[in-house]
Design a protein around this motif. Sequence first.
Motif, PDB file in Angstrom:
ATOM      1  N   ILE A   4      31.351  34.168  41.100  1.00 54.99           N
ATOM      2  CA  ILE A   4      31.439  35.619  41.046  1.00 54.99           C
ATOM      3  C   ILE A   4      32.494  36.025  40.024  1.00 54.99           C
ATOM      4  O   ILE A   4      33.626  35.519  40.049  1.00 54.99           O
ATOM      5  N   ILE A   5      32.120  36.921  39.118  1.00 55.90           N
ATOM      6  CA  ILE A   5      33.040  37.432  38.101  1.00 55.90           C
ATOM      7  C   ILE A   5      33.171  38.942  38.296  1.00 55.90           C
ATOM      8  O   ILE A   5      32.213  39.685  38.050  1.00 55.90           O
ATOM      9  N   PRO A   6      34.324  39.431  38.753  1.00 58.13           N
ATOM     10  CA  PRO A   6      34.507  40.873  38.897  1.00 58.13           C
ATOM     11  C   PRO A   6      34.385  41.583  37.548  1.00 58.13           C
ATOM     12  O   PRO A   6      34.766  41.029  36.507  1.00 58.13           O
ATOM     13  N   LEU A   7      33.872  42.805  37.575  1.00 59.01           N
ATOM     14  CA  LEU A   7      33.721  43.599  36.350  1.00 59.01           C
ATOM     15  C   LEU A   7      34.444  44.940  36.506  1.00 59.01           C
ATOM     16  O   LEU A   7      33.809  45.991  36.655  1.00 59.01           O
ATOM     17  N   ARG A  11      37.516  46.461  31.798  1.00 58.92           N
ATOM     18  CA  ARG A  11      37.097  45.282  31.035  1.00 58.92           C
ATOM     19  C   ARG A  11      36.132  45.643  29.904  1.00 58.92           C
ATOM     20  O   ARG A  11      35.866  44.840  29.014  1.00 58.92           O
ATOM     21  N   ALA A 121      32.334  49.523  42.607  1.00 57.31           N
ATOM     22  CA  ALA A 121      32.691  48.201  42.066  1.00 57.31           C
ATOM     23  C   ALA A 121      31.437  47.538  41.533  1.00 57.31           C
ATOM     24  O   ALA A 121      30.321  47.828  41.978  1.00 57.31           O
ATOM     25  N   HIS A 123      30.055  43.509  39.760  1.00 59.50           N
ATOM     26  CA  HIS A 123      30.399  42.107  39.491  1.00 59.50           C
ATOM     27  C   HIS A 123      29.189  41.375  38.939  1.00 59.50           C
ATOM     28  O   HIS A 123      28.049  41.826  39.062  1.00 59.50           O
ATOM     29  N   LEU A 124      29.446  40.234  38.338  1.00 60.57           N
ATOM     30  CA  LEU A 124      28.415  39.292  37.931  1.00 60.57           C
ATOM     31  C   LEU A 124      28.421  38.108  38.878  1.00 60.57           C
ATOM     32  O   LEU A 124      29.484  37.660  39.327  1.00 60.57           O
ATOM     33  N   GLU A 125      27.248  37.617  39.193  1.00 63.69           N
ATOM     34  CA  GLU A 125      27.111  36.348  39.901  1.00 63.69           C
ATOM     35  C   GLU A 125      26.282  35.433  39.019  1.00 63.69           C
ATOM     36  O   GLU A 125      25.178  35.796  38.598  1.00 63.69           O
ATOM     37  N   GLY A 139      27.076  44.896  43.037  1.00 66.04           N
ATOM     38  CA  GLY A 139      28.143  45.861  43.257  1.00 66.04           C
ATOM     39  C   GLY A 139      27.869  46.685  44.492  1.00 66.04           C
ATOM     40  O   GLY A 139      26.947  46.383  45.274  1.00 66.04           O
ATOM     41  N   SER A 156      21.240  45.206  43.311  1.00 60.70           N
ATOM     42  CA  SER A 156      21.414  44.040  42.437  1.00 60.70           C
ATOM     43  C   SER A 156      20.227  43.917  41.496  1.00 60.70           C
ATOM     44  O   SER A 156      19.125  44.365  41.806  1.00 60.70           O
TER      45      SER A 156
END
Length: 364
Positions: A4-7, A11, A121, A123-125, A139, A156
């Motif tokens: 998981i990469i928060p966005l 950024r 929020a 994020h990337l998975e 998100g 998603s």
Amino acid sequence: MSVIIPLPRERFGLAPSVLAKTDSFTVTGWRTALGIEMVGVETPRGRVEMLPYMGQMLWDAMFDGVRLTMDSAFAEPRPAQVIVETYGCLAYHSGLLRNGCPGPQDDHPLHGEMACATMDAAHLEIGEDGQGAFVRLGGHVDYIRGFGPHYRAMPSITVRETTQIEMAMAVENRSALPMDLMYMCHVNFAFVKDGRIHQAAPFTPERTRVRRDVPAHVQPTRAYTDFIERLAEAPEDSATLDAPEKWNPEQVLYIERPAADASGESHALLERPAGDGFSMSWRPDQFDHLARWILNGEDASVAAFALPSTCEPEGYTAEKAKGNLRSLPAGETAHFATRFGYTDKAETTALAKTISDLTEKENA
């Protein structure tokens, strides 16, 4: 396994930057000059662009050199509170408390509050599952009103090495009371001149109904109303888009009880003259309604040939009167998933046969 990469919004800068890179995907992020955050995913067969903080719309997609997205006056997404202020995307989440075209007694925006919702929020998975490598944009957004509804929406979009995209929505009712739920996965494919629509239901007046009520945003002509009457009597005339001028203004049809395969999925297909096509798959046990919206106008053209939904898109008051509102109990979560994209010639032939077999089996 996945990562998981928060966005966070900070950024995203004006210059595109690489957010992640794997053997299969390159993911970039940027903010447009109009202030819209965007995520692009390069795949072995194409490119997908998404809006992580504006309703998590799927803005654009191209596979094998074929663009899937409707034509419109919007060259890029624009800051918007309602969908008509930025109507140029490939797909968006329509709903959730309200959906469709508001009627005279409605005060909700066209296609509801979720379409352009500002996400809390994103994020990337990135990972791999039984279907292979994937990149997933996810998100959430909390909708809360004092003395009113309170839900969490968790959309998603999943991109794989194939030419199919998975779009999902989970809605959790965080209120102590039941909430009305109206949801449509609104996928706006490009209009295809001489395209042929395949559906898992017969093109009969009982199973392919034309919308007779004219919404407020449509200015009807005599030719338009004549075409409505023709489609009401002979809906098979809507199966082939061989007369583009007839689809201006728009036409909406409802497909009743499309058949499902052994896995519980139903399918629809827009076959292009070259033999390839656009496809849509969904579960009727999640979406008990199916609409079709076709328009070939001067400023916009679209063939939304399969719009899975929990209701018809005629606005809150009309759908409540029909008994089409769902009620989501307090504390429970509703789940929806669709799969759509591009099919090459071989895939188009195979899917057309699958759909034909489903229809024939039902009629046997």
